[in-house]
Design an enzyme around this catalytic site. Sequence first.
Site, PDB file in Angstrom:
ATOM      1  N   SER A  81      36.280  34.915  40.880  1.00 31.45           N
ATOM      2  CA  SER A  81      37.552  35.744  40.600  1.00 31.45           C
ATOM      3  C   SER A  81      38.350  35.644  41.668  1.00 31.45           C
ATOM      4  O   SER A  81      38.307  36.305  42.466  1.00 31.45           O
ATOM      5  CB  SER A  81      37.315  36.892  39.892  1.00 31.45           C
ATOM      6  OG  SER A  81      36.387  36.853  38.674  1.00 31.45           O
ATOM      7  N   THR A  82      39.615  34.796  41.770  1.00 23.94           N
ATOM      8  CA  THR A  82      40.281  34.717  42.865  1.00 23.94           C
ATOM      9  C   THR A  82      41.429  35.905  43.044  1.00 23.94           C
ATOM     10  O   THR A  82      41.945  36.306  44.124  1.00 23.94           O
ATOM     11  CB  THR A  82      41.094  33.202  42.797  1.00 23.94           C
ATOM     12  OG1 THR A  82      41.806  33.229  41.770  1.00 23.94           O
ATOM     13  CG2 THR A  82      40.470  32.173  42.902  1.00 23.94           C
ATOM     14  N   CYS A  83      41.561  36.412  41.737  1.00 25.31           N
ATOM     15  CA  CYS A  83      42.261  37.611  41.781  1.00 25.31           C
ATOM     16  C   CYS A  83      41.991  38.648  42.621  1.00 25.31           C
ATOM     17  O   CYS A  83      42.709  39.494  43.175  1.00 25.31           O
ATOM     18  CB  CYS A  83      42.663  38.075  40.309  1.00 25.31           C
ATOM     19  SG  CYS A  83      41.198  38.518  39.537  1.00 25.31           S
ATOM     20  N   VAL A  84      40.584  38.868  42.655  1.00 30.86           N
ATOM     21  CA  VAL A  84      40.058  39.895  43.383  1.00 30.86           C
ATOM     22  C   VAL A  84      39.001  39.454  44.808  1.00 30.86           C
ATOM     23  O   VAL A  84      38.491  39.987  45.087  1.00 30.86           O
ATOM     24  CB  VAL A  84      38.980  40.839  42.501  1.00 30.86           C
ATOM     25  CG1 VAL A  84      40.127  41.439  41.597  1.00 30.86           C
ATOM     26  CG2 VAL A  84      38.074  40.127  41.854  1.00 30.86           C
ATOM     27  N   GLY A 142      45.308  42.217  41.626  1.00 30.14           N
ATOM     28  CA  GLY A 142      44.420  40.854  41.369  1.00 30.14           C
ATOM     29  C   GLY A 142      45.144  40.178  40.281  1.00 30.14           C
ATOM     30  O   GLY A 142      45.140  38.855  40.541  1.00 30.14           O
TER      31      GLY A 142
END
EC number: 2.3.2.26
Length: 1169
Positions: free
Chosen positions: A1135-1138, A852
């Site tokens: 949270s764009t990473c996840v 992520g």
Amino acid sequence: MLPIFDTERRRRINLGGASSSTSHSSILDQAKLRREERIEQKRRVDNAVKVQAWWRGTKEHQRVRLEFRKNLEHALNRGDLLHLDTLRMLVIVGRKQTTDKILSIWSEKLVQCGPDCVFDLFAASEEDSKSYLVLLKQLLLLLLQEVARNAQLDGSVTHLKLLISLLSAAPESSPSSSRPKVVTEFTAYMLSHGFYPLLASSIKTIPVEAKSSPALPLLISLSTTPFSFLETTSDRYALAMQGLFIHLLTIPLLPNRLPLPTLTHLSSHLPLAKMGVLYAKPVDDSSSPLSKFLLDMATPVALETKIHLIANLLAFTPPRYSKLPGPALAAYLRLLGDILNIIPSGALEGLSAASSTQHTGISNGYDSDSSDDGRSSIRVSIVSSFNTTAPPALPIFDSRTLKRLLILPSLAHITSILNASKSLSSSRYLLITFIYAVGGVWLSKENDILAHLWSWNGGGLVREIWRGWVRSGGLGSNLLSSEPQATDNMDVDTSASPSIDNSRTSHLEPLRPATTPSARLRGAAPNAEEDPWAPLLLLADLFSHGLLTMGDDEFFSPTSPVSGPASSAAHRNPLTLDEISTFTRQLLNIAWVLWMYGSELGIEPSPSSHTSVVPMPRVRLTWLEIRGKVTKCLLAINARDARKPFMPPGGWLVFSDGAAMQESNGYTRGENIRLTSEMAGFVEAAVFEAQELMSDPETSSEDVMDSISSPHRGPRSHPPGVSSAFSKRKLNYLSPRLGVLNNIPFAIPFHVRVAIFRNFIGMDVFSRRESTNSRSTRPINPFGALSNFNTVMNDMRTSHVAHGRQQTVTIRRGSVAQDGFDHLGDADLKNPIQIVFIDQFGAEEAGIDGGGVFKEFFTSLCKEVFDTDRGLWLSNEKNELYPNPHAYATEAHSLSWYRFIGRILGKAMYEGILVDVAFAGFFLAKWLGRQSFLDDLASLDPDLYKGLVFLKHHTGDFEDLSLNFTVEVEEFGTTRTIDLIRNGSHIAVTKENRLQYIYLVSHFKLSKQIKLQSEAFFEGLSEMIEPKWIRMFNQQELQILLGGVNSPIDLDDLKANTNYGGLYDPDERTIVAFWNVVNTFDQEQRRALLRFVTSCSRPPLLHLMEGYLRGFKELVPNFSIRDAGGDQHRLPTSSTCVNLLKLPRYTDEQVLRSKLLQAIMSNAGFDLS
């Protein structure tokens, strides 16, 4: 009789006193030796007897001949010229080829007597008439044979005068009732005993420049005499016609050998209007002189004579085209076509080298301006085979012959042929085959010929070819859905299986004409079927060429002018879109069979000989060359359809596929769609073939997609993990799939190619993972764990972490792009990258990167490097990116950035990360190795595009436009003029060269200005992704592969694959309100929500798993929603990473809608958990 040789036996006495006893075997050997001596003795005696007899006979023959010679001289002195005994003695004496002048004396006296005295002989008794007829036939042949030895001798003129008088049916003084019959008998005998070969030999004995030879007029007059009285329907007339063409008209420089009056006589007496008799009888009979002539290709001399025939025919026939009757013109075109199909392709290419320098076509224009192009020194050509055997060496032809040969491919000559055959239906098919053969011999002229045919009669010829032969020719019929599948039973010999045999014939049906040709030699019978292969291949070549210069406005408007009534119809599309779709389908079916079943046709190399199971096309091309032409045309049409679709849904698919059809009509719900058996088998086959190539120690990974697999690979010892079902027979069946993917990938549904692409990457992952240990040899199951691509990538990360191969990179929050460039510029990006962010205070941010954090870094990096304010990229009106053409972007530092961006984008494709960026179509085309054309310029510079389209259809005076072959470039406030070709500023744009100018301007803007930038970008991309892998897709598909599907978002699919955290579950009140609100969003708002949570506005790319298509299920991590407390005034964050949406527990649905829209439309709320 005394012994001839001194070999009489003598008794051998042993005086040495030693014992003479010998063994049994020794006695046998001695007996054998003595027997052989006796046999040899007898043979020598018999031979001596024969020699003595021959010598006595020869001496007696000479004595009798001398006696006859003396008696004959006395008879001639007495005036007994035509006595039977005199004629008999003349035949006997004349057969001896000596310098004796007796025949000359006889012919001279007989000429003085006149021909009537000869024909009066046949008024005698019937028995004497027969004797006279037999003897005079032989004497006439002897006269011609003596002329053929040397036509410049004194007696030759007398012989020829006598021959003309006796072979002419026109009476000179007193007519005789028997004369026509006798002349016919004389002529028939002469024709059957080499009349025209002897005439040809006679003419060849006279030097080319010796036009004053008195024998030449007589020889030419004698050659046309038979056609003055023979019946045109008789076999003798046809035999004379074939002899004239095969022997007399094959004499080198025949028109240049003759004085003007003789040349005029020959031109006026050549029976060109009766050329139809050449093919009046079947020519496939081995006894036919024409058949022997056409089929004789064993030596260069045989080929040379055919070329001289073409040159001589071109000296006499073109002025008469308009007056030739239909059968004669048809026979003429057929004869030229047959000969041209024998000449090796390009064998006469060097002959037109002098004229090719004047060629002003587009291709030469491109070459001329590419001297400073870094890659222009490399020329890639499609070849029919890698056979290095040179074609038969041709002699050096005289310049006068070369000049005549160049008439054949000239546009003026082609025009005259087209005009002459316009109203002659009997020659139209032969016209098509003739023109096709001309283009095959003069390859440098092919483009000019195709352009001329394309514009001829406003595209009328193209329509005629399509509607007259191609549409109804039976080629390219739809394939049966029951394609033979790869099964475990393929180890069994299928040669005896009726069911297998039936399927093997059905899948080759697209190569079978509507009626099977009855003979190999084209047009072997008067009513021979018209083979549709030549018209189909010519039409394919015409469209391949026509699409290069045809704009979209012309392609999609075939029935109306583009720019007013004065617009030329030459540039319009000759066929309707429905007709092009049907033609494309025919070509697709043919190409599929040729790529998939080439081994059955002998295309692919094989240790065993192949017998074609379908009739060979009656054209000069092999199956391999036919496959290349069909594929080239398909690629050109597909490129047009990819830019602006016109094919019906599923029109590019060889077999119908339920998923593809639903995908084309909208979106798919992955759980309910399953691949057809054909496509599922294709994926398995292609992946297995690639794995086999990679496991071959002699094959590098770079060859996996480069190789067009041979169906007969050598025997291999399979590893234990490979099922025994994958035997050599099955491998032979599976191998052609990579050829399809590398050449006609559009025949396979897009989602199937995506699955194959992911599997290719998966194989590369496995090979790298096992490189430190033993090489992985277990087979890859495309519908098992490998098909879940994200599982593979997670396994790779875990494996590399365990082996210490994961790289850790520190990135400052405020310098994401620069730190990424500094730390990852030369790193091995195929290994997992662990990102550690440094905050604004210089401290490491907490958290462990399980994928992520890297996605967060990647999203931020892309946002920076693709920002047009950085100067590396520009955007068009559709916000599509392309490299900045400014000189600043070509500096070394900027090129390094392009390479880095290519590597990062390749990393995204390698790991299946979607990128929310759109590239211009002409730039994506360069990824695929394709050339950009005029219509691509519309997306870059619409004003320039409109100007070039206006120029293309301009009908006024070009001098008023004041254009030359230059282009102006403005940089840093100054304008610089660049020549498009050498001395371009001094070359004006005219009506004739405007297409070249348009092409060069488009090429400069779309390719040359961004060449260095593109090369640097591709260099970085190719370090991560094999170029051949992405060439399975077109520009639009490649954009989907990069950024996801640009289609409506399926909320049902998204909802079914959403995870919940905290206090949320699918039935929680806030979650129910959330889905109700999202269900009221339009597509733009839904994309904004998806971008807010995942950083990409497009749905995930469809993946294959266990034979099924899956959408949001393949989003990793899955779309998730977690509660963010009960504050009703707080905005949602993500949270764009996840892929996590942090949603407060709103109690009111209207508040939820307002807050959610405010968050997603303002791009607020990015943070890291």
